[in-house]
Design a protein around this motif. Sequence first.
Motif, short mmCIF file in Angstrom:
data_model
loop_
_atom_site.label_atom_id
_atom_site.label_comp_id
_atom_site.label_asym_id
_atom_site.label_seq_id
_atom_site.Cartn_x
_atom_site.Cartn_y
_atom_site.Cartn_z
N UNK A 45 -8.17 -14.77 -6.62
CA UNK A 45 -7.49 -14.30 -5.42
C UNK A 45 -6.06 -13.87 -5.72
N UNK A 46 -5.36 -14.66 -6.53
CA UNK A 46 -3.97 -14.34 -6.81
C UNK A 46 -3.82 -13.29 -7.91
N UNK A 47 -4.87 -13.11 -8.70
CA UNK A 47 -4.78 -12.17 -9.82
C UNK A 47 -5.14 -10.76 -9.38
N UNK A 48 -6.20 -10.65 -8.58
CA UNK A 48 -6.69 -9.34 -8.17
C UNK A 48 -6.38 -9.12 -6.70
N UNK A 49 -5.16 -8.74 -6.42
CA UNK A 49 -4.80 -8.40 -5.06
C UNK A 49 -5.34 -7.03 -4.69
N UNK A 50 -5.62 -6.83 -3.42
CA UNK A 50 -6.16 -5.56 -2.94
C UNK A 50 -5.15 -4.91 -2.01
N UNK A 51 -4.75 -3.70 -2.35
CA UNK A 51 -3.77 -2.99 -1.53
C UNK A 51 -4.46 -2.40 -0.30
N UNK A 52 -3.68 -1.71 0.51
CA UNK A 52 -4.23 -1.12 1.73
C UNK A 52 -5.01 0.14 1.37
N UNK A 53 -6.30 0.05 1.43
CA UNK A 53 -7.18 1.19 1.15
C UNK A 53 -8.20 1.28 2.28
N UNK A 54 -8.70 2.47 2.58
CA UNK A 54 -9.72 2.61 3.62
C UNK A 54 -10.95 1.78 3.26
N UNK A 55 -11.58 1.14 4.22
CA UNK A 55 -11.34 1.19 5.67
C UNK A 55 -10.36 0.14 6.17
N UNK A 56 -9.71 -0.58 5.26
CA UNK A 56 -8.80 -1.65 5.68
C UNK A 56 -7.48 -1.05 6.14
N UNK A 57 -6.94 -1.61 7.19
CA UNK A 57 -5.67 -1.14 7.74
C UNK A 57 -4.52 -2.04 7.36
N UNK A 58 -4.79 -3.10 6.61
CA UNK A 58 -3.75 -4.01 6.14
C UNK A 58 -4.22 -4.63 4.84
N UNK A 59 -3.38 -5.42 4.22
CA UNK A 59 -3.78 -6.12 3.01
C UNK A 59 -4.88 -7.13 3.34
N UNK A 60 -5.85 -7.23 2.47
CA UNK A 60 -6.97 -8.15 2.69
C UNK A 60 -7.09 -9.09 1.50
N UNK A 61 -7.66 -10.24 1.76
CA UNK A 61 -7.93 -11.19 0.68
C UNK A 61 -9.03 -10.65 -0.23
N UNK A 62 -9.03 -11.13 -1.44
CA UNK A 62 -10.00 -10.63 -2.41
C UNK A 62 -11.43 -10.94 -1.97
N UNK A 63 -11.65 -12.11 -1.38
CA UNK A 63 -13.00 -12.45 -0.95
C UNK A 63 -13.49 -11.56 0.19
#
Length: 281
Positions: free
Chosen positions: A60-78
Amino acid sequence: MTVELATFPPATGFAPIQYAICLKGIVWREGLRFLHQRERFVAALVRPLVWLFIFAAGFRQVLGVSIIPPYETYVLYEVYITPGLMLLIQLFNGMQSSLSMVYDREMGNMRTLLVSPMPRWFLLSSKLVAGMAVSLPQVYTFLAIAWFWEIEAPPLGYIAVLPALILSGLMLGALGMLMSSVSKQLENFAGAMNFVIFPMFFASSALYPLWRVREASPLLYYVCQLNPFTHAVELVRFALYCQINWISLAVVGGCTALFMIGAILAYDPARGFLARRGEAG
């Protein structure tokens, strides 16, 4: 004699009700097989849950996910890997359903089915629909467990994702059916699964965004782009948030038709792979 021949009813095709009865029988048989093999249901959930609860927590802390479609905000890796794990369930289910076809063909049940009066394309399509239908309860059970883990999608997303799951399940099932047509023995097909399932899963956007893959390896990025499993994952990911990825929809739909046509031709007793090996019905 002439009168008798003249009044004999001409041979006609099957009525729609007869097709419906055949489809119901095949789907019902596949459902009963699934219910009697409870370990199959548990095994289908163990794999994605291990990835969700252990792998995702560790990275979770290593592979952060930036704001990419379809997400409108930062999301947790899971949250990001959940659609890929849903497709992992369907991928294994499609391969296991096709594995049963190899077994049935060796034991004679599948040979009997394929030489029935029903059109071969309809029998194979019914088998494909049955395998897809069995995968849906498994996927929604996984989503229910993930919901208790606070991995939630919009309420309408659980309904909107159903057509995407149906199409992706048909594509993966058709791929497995095509593989089963070229495998003569059960052991060969079980070994070939390892060369399909894991490369398709890891060389996709199921576990990591493709922009990260492109930064590390441009060649692997293009491989992931050509992987139909990637587009199935993205189709489900967007559908969970009530959006449509039109490119993924076109790729998954096209691959479904291509794999299914290939399987029907391969199971053709006159010109398919079975005929070349002397297994025609």
